[in-house]
Design a protein around this motif. Sequence first.
Motif, PDB file in Angstrom:
ATOM      1  N   TYR A 184      -3.722   9.192   1.131  1.00 60.92           N
ATOM      2  CA  TYR A 184      -3.091   9.809  -0.034  1.00 60.92           C
ATOM      3  C   TYR A 184      -4.050   9.760  -1.216  1.00 60.92           C
ATOM      4  CZ  TYR A 184       1.133   9.118   2.687  1.00 60.92           C
ATOM      5  OH  TYR A 184       2.057   9.127   3.673  1.00 60.92           O
TER       6      TYR A 184
ATOM      7  N   ARG B 205       3.160   9.182 -11.731  1.00 62.03           N
ATOM      8  CA  ARG B 205       2.305   9.426 -10.584  1.00 62.03           C
ATOM      9  C   ARG B 205       1.997  10.918 -10.510  1.00 62.03           C
ATOM     10  NH1 ARG B 205       1.790   6.324  -6.158  1.00 62.03           N
ATOM     11  NH2 ARG B 205       3.733   5.227  -6.511  1.00 62.03           N
TER      12      ARG B 205
ATOM     13  N   VAL C  62       0.846  -1.204   0.000  1.00 60.94           N
ATOM     14  CA  VAL C  62       0.000   0.000   0.000  1.00 60.94           C
ATOM     15  C   VAL C  62       0.883   1.256   0.000  1.00 60.94           C
ATOM     16  CG1 VAL C  62      -1.598   1.349   1.432  1.00 60.94           C
ATOM     17  CG2 VAL C  62      -2.063  -1.049   1.003  1.00 60.94           C
ATOM     18  N   ASP C  63       1.949   1.233   0.791  1.00 59.38           N
ATOM     19  CA  ASP C  63       2.865   2.389   0.836  1.00 59.38           C
ATOM     20  C   ASP C  63       3.533   2.625  -0.517  1.00 59.38           C
ATOM     21  OD1 ASP C  63       2.386   3.048   3.477  1.00 59.38           O
ATOM     22  OD2 ASP C  63       3.936   1.727   4.242  1.00 59.38           O
ATOM     23  N   ILE C  64       3.944   1.532  -1.156  1.00 62.38           N
ATOM     24  CA  ILE C  64       4.606   1.661  -2.469  1.00 62.38           C
ATOM     25  C   ILE C  64       3.617   2.206  -3.503  1.00 62.38           C
ATOM     26  CG2 ILE C  64       5.611   0.322  -4.384  1.00 62.38           C
ATOM     27  CD1 ILE C  64       6.876  -1.508  -2.201  1.00 62.38           C
ATOM     28  N   LEU C  65       2.398   1.669  -3.492  1.00 60.94           N
ATOM     29  CA  LEU C  65       1.404   2.116  -4.476  1.00 60.94           C
ATOM     30  C   LEU C  65       0.930   3.540  -4.205  1.00 60.94           C
ATOM     31  CD1 LEU C  65      -0.813  -1.088  -4.894  1.00 60.94           C
ATOM     32  CD2 LEU C  65       0.906  -0.245  -6.469  1.00 60.94           C
ATOM     33  N   SER C  66       0.927   3.936  -2.937  1.00 54.04           N
ATOM     34  CA  SER C  66       0.439   5.276  -2.595  1.00 54.04           C
ATOM     35  C   SER C  66       1.464   6.361  -2.881  1.00 54.04           C
ATOM     36  CB  SER C  66       0.091   5.353  -1.110  1.00 54.04           C
ATOM     37  OG  SER C  66      -0.847   4.385  -0.785  1.00 54.04           O
ATOM     38  N   GLY C  67       2.725   5.988  -2.856  1.00 55.81           N
ATOM     39  CA  GLY C  67       3.773   6.993  -3.046  1.00 55.81           C
ATOM     40  C   GLY C  67       3.943   7.861  -1.817  1.00 55.81           C
ATOM     41  N   GLY C  68       3.405   7.416  -0.714  1.00 49.34           N
ATOM     42  CA  GLY C  68       3.514   8.198   0.521  1.00 49.34           C
ATOM     43  C   GLY C  68       4.719   7.783   1.339  1.00 49.34           C
ATOM     44  N   LEU C  69       4.599   7.940   2.644  1.00 45.94           N
ATOM     45  CA  LEU C  69       5.710   7.623   3.545  1.00 45.94           C
ATOM     46  C   LEU C  69       5.883   6.109   3.612  1.00 45.94           C
ATOM     47  CD1 LEU C  69       7.689   8.897   5.664  1.00 45.94           C
ATOM     48  CD2 LEU C  69       5.932   8.459   7.355  1.00 45.94           C
ATOM     49  N   LEU C  70       7.025   5.639   3.137  1.00 49.67           N
ATOM     50  CA  LEU C  70       7.283   4.199   3.096  1.00 49.67           C
ATOM     51  C   LEU C  70       7.422   3.647   4.519  1.00 49.67           C
ATOM     52  CD1 LEU C  70       7.749   2.068   0.808  1.00 49.67           C
ATOM     53  CD2 LEU C  70      10.167   2.331   1.234  1.00 49.67           C
ATOM     54  N   GLY C  71       6.650   2.646   4.836  1.00 48.57           N
ATOM     55  CA  GLY C  71       6.726   2.009   6.156  1.00 48.57           C
ATOM     56  C   GLY C  71       5.602   2.415   7.082  1.00 48.57           C
ATOM     57  N   MET C  72       4.861   3.481   6.728  1.00 46.15           N
ATOM     58  CA  MET C  72       3.811   3.995   7.619  1.00 46.15           C
ATOM     59  C   MET C  72       2.647   3.005   7.740  1.00 46.15           C
ATOM     60  SD  MET C  72       2.079   7.754   7.695  1.00 46.15           S
ATOM     61  CE  MET C  72       0.663   7.626   6.659  1.00 46.15           C
TER      62      MET C  72
ATOM     63  N   SER D 243      -4.343   5.867  -5.544  1.00 49.95           N
ATOM     64  CA  SER D 243      -3.738   5.301  -4.339  1.00 49.95           C
ATOM     65  C   SER D 243      -4.769   4.467  -3.575  1.00 49.95           C
ATOM     66  CB  SER D 243      -3.239   6.446  -3.460  1.00 49.95           C
ATOM     67  OG  SER D 243      -3.098   5.997  -2.146  1.00 49.95           O
TER      68      SER D 243
END
Lengths: 163, 288
Positions: free
Chosen positions: B131, B173, A63-73, B126
């Motif tokens: 996000y 993205r 989910v973190d990888i696909l979201s492009g957000g904070l990795l590991g959150m 996402s």
Amino acid sequence: MRKYVVFILLLAFFVFFQSTLFFEKINLRDVSPDFILIILSIAAFLLGPMPGQIMGFGVGLIVDILSGGLLGMSAFAYTIIGYGVGIVGDIVYGRNILISIILLFFVTIVKGVLLSMLAAMFLEPGYFAYFSQGRIFLEAVINCLLTPPLFFIIMRVKKMVTV
Amino acid sequence: MSQARTARNKSILVLIFLLFISFILMGVSQSRITIRFKSVAYGVVYPFQFVGVRSITLVKEFFSSIEKNKQLKQELVQVKKMLEQYEKSQYEYEEIKRENKRLRNLIGIQSDMEYETVIAEIVAKSPHNYYKTLIVNRGKNSGIEKWMPVVAYQNETRCVVGKVIDVQQFSARIQPLIDQSSYIGVMLMESRYSGILQGQSPISDNCLMQYVDRRAEISYGDLVITSGMGGVFPKGIIIGEIVSVSKKRYGVFQEAIVKPVVDYGRLEEVYIITKSTTENTGRLLEEE
């Protein structure tokens, strides 16, 4: 082994499902359900803490990888949830829908608290507002409402697989 | 009994290990190596996501297409009528356009919107509720670069969608303007007062327009457009309209809540303006 595969496939399906554009339309006052959390919680509840936390970490990382957000959150939050729900599943006798509904309510709140805290630590403090503005409570209610049908389907599939 | 205890100890050890890894990942999330790792990992996961999302969408579209077919037939008749009217006005429009260009040349103004665009289809979003990033099926192979502006046409209006924040070979993205870490230089269309627009997601799908001069008279429904400052977005693209204004008793600035024109729930195609960000702007954005 087959029941693990079923849960992994279900999680993969819902990760993709939540990535579709029409998932955005499934909302109540702009708050969407978290199917990944529901499936993960049911999986941990039925399978125990070890598979629960490993699945939580794996799906969280994706989910973190696909979201492009904070990795590991998400990986952090879902690991704790997977472990916690697994422990509850070990302690509580019986596998009924009511327990899973109550569990889902608390799990969603825990997810909100954890993500808000981590976001406040590593991103911006503004993310706390998601929790304080009551959106997380609405998400908890939506998740609770969706738990019974999903729990019922999963129990059916599990029975078919294990027979 | 001891077996159960060993199993519990084992699961606690695994828990600590997994949490440690997650914490380390969060800690180094902003480092170049992690950003690169994230980008590469996404490149690996993207084909699966693409196939998965497409399959689900296809099933959904199959059922909705039956109903849509009936609607389309009715719409086709209406559109044909409208087309006849538009053809008549087209000639008039071309005339006005030519005249406008000639007059602009006369007074020495160059158009800000003479950019080429690449049409891209949104293939995924996402899966996280926090996000709101979007994934499109155009990447480096189509000439897409980081920080390129993205616009869309909705309700016959060209409006801002966001900007490209990560590019792969066949995908990119997009960070939507409602994202909390999105900042865009904007101005009020009527009064021309400028400000900075910040996204509010996941708290709200509206945006906050900050640093607007206190003297500016802002009213409900005023249109907000890009100011062209910041080097990413060309000037004059519609962003949204004012829904509320907050003017404190003291201070030099006032704030306003802006409702974006773009409806992300209905967004299917976007236009990426293939305008490279200037070197200095790019460097500043990277440092953010």
